[in-house]
Design a protein around this motif. Structure first.
Motif: not given
Length: 334
Positions: A254-259, A284-291
């Protein structure tokens, strides 16, 4: 129409596998009723035949445990059981393993005592259709008739057990596949008596008993480990389940995940995943976490649920297996 495990709908492949496995379980029980009766009628005083008869009785336990576990696993979660009733599979596996272990240990002692006491089991004549026949021949015929069908049933159940990730069904299939050894051991023991080798019968009984005890030890170890929330493993229980690595790889991509690090709990047929991710910047926002959560759940039907937790750094106490050797400075575990 798909069967339901908690709030997870089975895909068509697994739903069909469950229907076939259920039919095979009922077929196994029906066969065992006939087989146990037949062996009882001809076993006489042979220790090997007695051991084979007891093993046939024990063979009732896995299919019954499977049918009961599947029935309970379909129940929806309740306030008292928020994770659902998937653990019924583990309970059924534990019951089957304990029964096999206890009876196997007793039979090893009983057969070993008979061998040490030099017991000479008599196998005389019996009358069939008005003709005297050595009683060993009906015993051998019974072993041949009851030894072949379980092997075929076991081969049919094994791929279904892997498809459903069902350890009770796997244990049942494994026992069925090994039944030819029981039949062969009994035949050798009976022929040994006929050849005047008094010890052959007790030796064959000891061999069968040791096989039951081994099955009990193996299943008891795997069932106990799973109920103690060990790392999710394959249905055989001898290797980590590949889905654990797949989930970690997916999250790490996932692009925004470092580890990313996960711990996966095997609930029976399905897994419960707790995932910890370190964001590269802001959370990230709740929508991105849910996705992201929905994408991971969609990877495999066994991922029943996933808890996604953004953290500043991966918690070493919750993820003791995470490799920290090559982390950048400042990201080590406390």
């Amino acid at each position: 129409m798909s069967a339901a495990f908690g709030h997870t709908e089975l895909p068509e492949e697994q739903a069909e596998a469950l229907r076939r496995a259920t039919r095979l379980a009922w077929g196994t029980i029906a066969f065992l009723v006939v087989g146990v009766t037949l062996v009882y009628l001809v076993m006489g005083s042979s220790q090997a035949m007695k051991a084979a008869w007891v093993e046939d009785l024990l063979s009732f336990i896995p299919p019954i445990c499977f049918l009961v576990a599947v029935r309970y696993a379909r129940r929806r979660p309740t306030p008292e059981h928020p994770y659902g009733f998937h653990r019924s599979v583990g309970v059924g596996h534990l019951v089957a393993g304990t029964s096999l272990f206890a009876m196997g240990a007793f039979m090893v002692f009983d057969s070993g005592s008979g061998l040490l006491a030099a017991e000479h089991p008599p196998v005389g004549l019996m009358e069939i259709a008005g003709h005297p026949v050595w009683a060993g021949w009906p015993m051998i015929a019974a072993m041949v008739l009851t030894g072949i069908p379980p092997v075929l049933l076991g081969r049919a159940k094994m791929p279904l057990a892997r498809t459903l990730h069902d350890r009770v069904l796997y244990a049942d299939a494994d026992m069925n596949k090994a039944d030819w050894m029981t039949a062969l051991g009994s035949i050798v023991g009976i022929l040994g008596i006929g050849a005047g080798l008094w010890w052959a019968d007790s030796a064959a009984a000891l061999f069968i008993s040791a096989s039951i005890l081994r099955d009990g030890v193996t299943n008891l170890r795997v069932a106990t480990s799973a109920l103690m929330d060990s790392r999710a493993s394959t249905v055989e229980g001898d290797a980590p389940h590949p889905l654990v690595g797949q989930v970690e790889e997916h999250l790490a991509a996932v692009p925004w995940v470092a580890e990313a690090g996960v711990r996966v709990r095997d609930l029976g047929h399905v897994f419960h995943v707790e995932a910890f991710v370190v964001p590269r910047g802001d959370v990230p926002g709740l929508g991105e976490l849910r996705r992201v959560r929905e994408d991971v759940v969609a990877l495999d039907w066994k991922v029943q649920d996933l808890v996604l937790v953004p953290v500043e750094q991966l918690p070493a106490d919750m993820l003791p297996g995470v490799d920290t050797a090559h982390r950048p400075a400042g990201t080590e575990h406390a």
